[in-house]
Design a protein around this motif. Structure first.
Motif, PDB file in Angstrom:
ATOM      1  N   MET A   1      43.091  55.966 103.344  1.00 60.65           N
ATOM      2  CA  MET A   1      44.257  55.265 102.876  1.00 60.65           C
ATOM      3  C   MET A   1      44.574  56.067 101.488  1.00 60.65           C
ATOM      4  SD  MET A   1      46.539  53.098 103.154  1.00 60.65           S
ATOM      5  CE  MET A   1      46.001  52.118 104.590  1.00 60.65           C
ATOM      6  N   VAL A   2      43.753  56.197 100.596  1.00 63.33           N
ATOM      7  CA  VAL A   2      44.083  56.968  99.395  1.00 63.33           C
ATOM      8  C   VAL A   2      44.612  58.282  99.735  1.00 63.33           C
ATOM      9  CG1 VAL A   2      43.093  58.025  97.091  1.00 63.33           C
ATOM     10  CG2 VAL A   2      42.260  55.821  98.236  1.00 63.33           C
ATOM     11  N   THR A   3      44.301  59.122 100.539  1.00 68.47           N
ATOM     12  CA  THR A   3      44.860  60.293 101.000  1.00 68.47           C
ATOM     13  C   THR A   3      46.437  60.046 101.031  1.00 68.47           C
ATOM     14  OG1 THR A   3      42.890  61.230 101.623  1.00 68.47           O
ATOM     15  CG2 THR A   3      44.669  62.389 102.346  1.00 68.47           C
ATOM     16  N   VAL A   4      46.632  59.095 102.255  1.00 68.13           N
ATOM     17  CA  VAL A   4      48.257  58.924 102.449  1.00 68.13           C
ATOM     18  C   VAL A   4      48.855  58.583 101.332  1.00 68.13           C
ATOM     19  CG1 VAL A   4      49.393  57.495 103.989  1.00 68.13           C
ATOM     20  CG2 VAL A   4      47.189  58.105 104.916  1.00 68.13           C
ATOM     21  N   VAL A   5      48.518  57.553 100.559  1.00 68.34           N
ATOM     22  CA  VAL A   5      49.196  57.194  99.453  1.00 68.34           C
ATOM     23  C   VAL A   5      49.498  58.511  98.516  1.00 68.34           C
ATOM     24  CG1 VAL A   5      49.053  55.906  97.193  1.00 68.34           C
ATOM     25  CG2 VAL A   5      48.332  54.882  99.273  1.00 68.34           C
ATOM     26  N   LEU A   6      48.574  59.592  98.185  1.00 68.28           N
ATOM     27  CA  LEU A   6      48.857  60.612  97.540  1.00 68.28           C
ATOM     28  C   LEU A   6      49.788  61.665  98.325  1.00 68.28           C
ATOM     29  CD1 LEU A   6      45.025  61.582  96.478  1.00 68.28           C
ATOM     30  CD2 LEU A   6      46.910  60.491  94.942  1.00 68.28           C
ATOM     31  N   ILE A   7      49.670  61.719  99.622  1.00 71.51           N
ATOM     32  CA  ILE A   7      50.802  62.595 100.108  1.00 71.51           C
ATOM     33  C   ILE A   7      52.101  61.944 100.032  1.00 71.51           C
ATOM     34  CG2 ILE A   7      51.389  63.226 102.463  1.00 71.51           C
ATOM     35  CD1 ILE A   7      48.645  63.223 103.370  1.00 71.51           C
ATOM     36  N   VAL A   8      52.394  60.550 100.085  1.00 68.87           N
ATOM     37  CA  VAL A   8      53.509  59.949  99.970  1.00 68.87           C
ATOM     38  C   VAL A   8      54.130  60.169  98.616  1.00 68.87           C
ATOM     39  CG1 VAL A   8      54.784  57.822 100.027  1.00 68.87           C
ATOM     40  CG2 VAL A   8      53.237  58.229 101.953  1.00 68.87           C
ATOM     41  N   LEU A   9      53.305  60.030  97.731  1.00 71.76           N
ATOM     42  CA  LEU A   9      53.665  60.290  96.458  1.00 71.76           C
ATOM     43  C   LEU A   9      54.130  61.671  96.077  1.00 71.76           C
ATOM     44  CD1 LEU A   9      50.924  58.252  94.251  1.00 71.76           C
ATOM     45  CD2 LEU A   9      53.261  57.487  94.534  1.00 71.76           C
TER      46      LEU A   9
END
Length: 246
Positions: A1-9
């Motif tokens: 989930m953290v990786t997905v948030v970083l990609i979106v940012l």
């Protein structure tokens, strides 16, 4: 989930203040807008068409894989005869076989179902057959010491022991199945996500293309989670073994 948030940012950062042209990389907001604006009139029906082709193709590929793997595993002579054919079935690229199916069977759903089935057949059949052949010899010796017949030895030991390997192949298959359906729609179709992609790419409707990619990703994720749940339901001993090893 953290990786997905970083990609979106990172995605948001790259698409703000004119850093990237919209036709190259649309912003997440524009992709969500394209998804919402086109869902009811275009995307919903196309998603259903592609999902139907994917599910039917997976069902056909899985059924054939089960028949071939069980037959080849139950009769070793058949296994030795079918193994080269299983490999040969993947030697012809989908890029070639897809148009051939379309030419022979038309622009309906049957060619797409066959492409998906062919894509799903190989990993399930090979993994299941490999699992049948690599059953723990100690289990077989134990059953033979109890005077087990060949029939009971296969269905009570070899086949259950091969199920985790079969589900591993199925997880690979369901990941690529929606992509195979879309590619098959590329070769000739009148509906589906692939048909919409063919229309959107030449028009540089990048936000719409990204919306289609989001749908395909979600479709693959749901199918994968379903297979994982079925794996845990049908093979509870594998989850127990993982907990003991951890």
């Amino acid at each position: 989930m953290v990786t997905v948030v970083l990609i979106v940012l990172v995605w948001v950062f790259a698409t703000t203040d004119g850093r990237t042209e919209d036709y190259v990389l649309p912003s997440p907001g524009s992709v969500i807008t394209a998804l919402g604006d086109n869902w009811s009139d275009r995307l919903a029906s196309a998603t259903w068409v592609t999902l139907s082709e994917t599910l039917l193709g997976m069902a056909l590929g899985l059924a054939v894989a089960l028949v071939v793997a069980v037959g080849a595993g139950y009769v070793p002579l058949l296994g030795n005869a079918f193994a080269p054919l299983l490999v040969a079935s993947q030697s012809v690229p989908v890029a070639v076989i897809g148009p051939v199916f379309t030419i022979a069977l038309g622009y309906g759903t049957l060619p797409k179902i066959l492409v998906v089935a062919l894509m799903c057949f190989f990993p399930v059949a090979m993994n299941l057959l490999s699992g049948i052949r690599s059953t723990d010899p100690r289990l077989i010796d134990t059953m033979r010491s109890l005077h087990a017949t060949r029939h009971s030895l296969f269905w009570r030991v070899r086949f259950p022991a091969a199920l985790p390997a079969g589900f591993a192949g199925l997880r690979v298959a369901v990941t690529y199945a929606p992509v195979a359906a879309v590619f098959a729609e590329y070769t000739g179709s009148t509906d589906g996500l692939g048909y919409l992609l063919l229309q959107a790419i030449p028009r540089l409707q990048t936000d719409f293309v990204f919306a289609l990619v989001v749908i395909l990703t979600a479709m693959s994720a749901v199918l994968l989670l379903t297979v994982v749940a079925l794996d845990r339901l049908c093979c509870p001993w594998t989850a127990t073994a993982r907990k003991e090893n951890s």
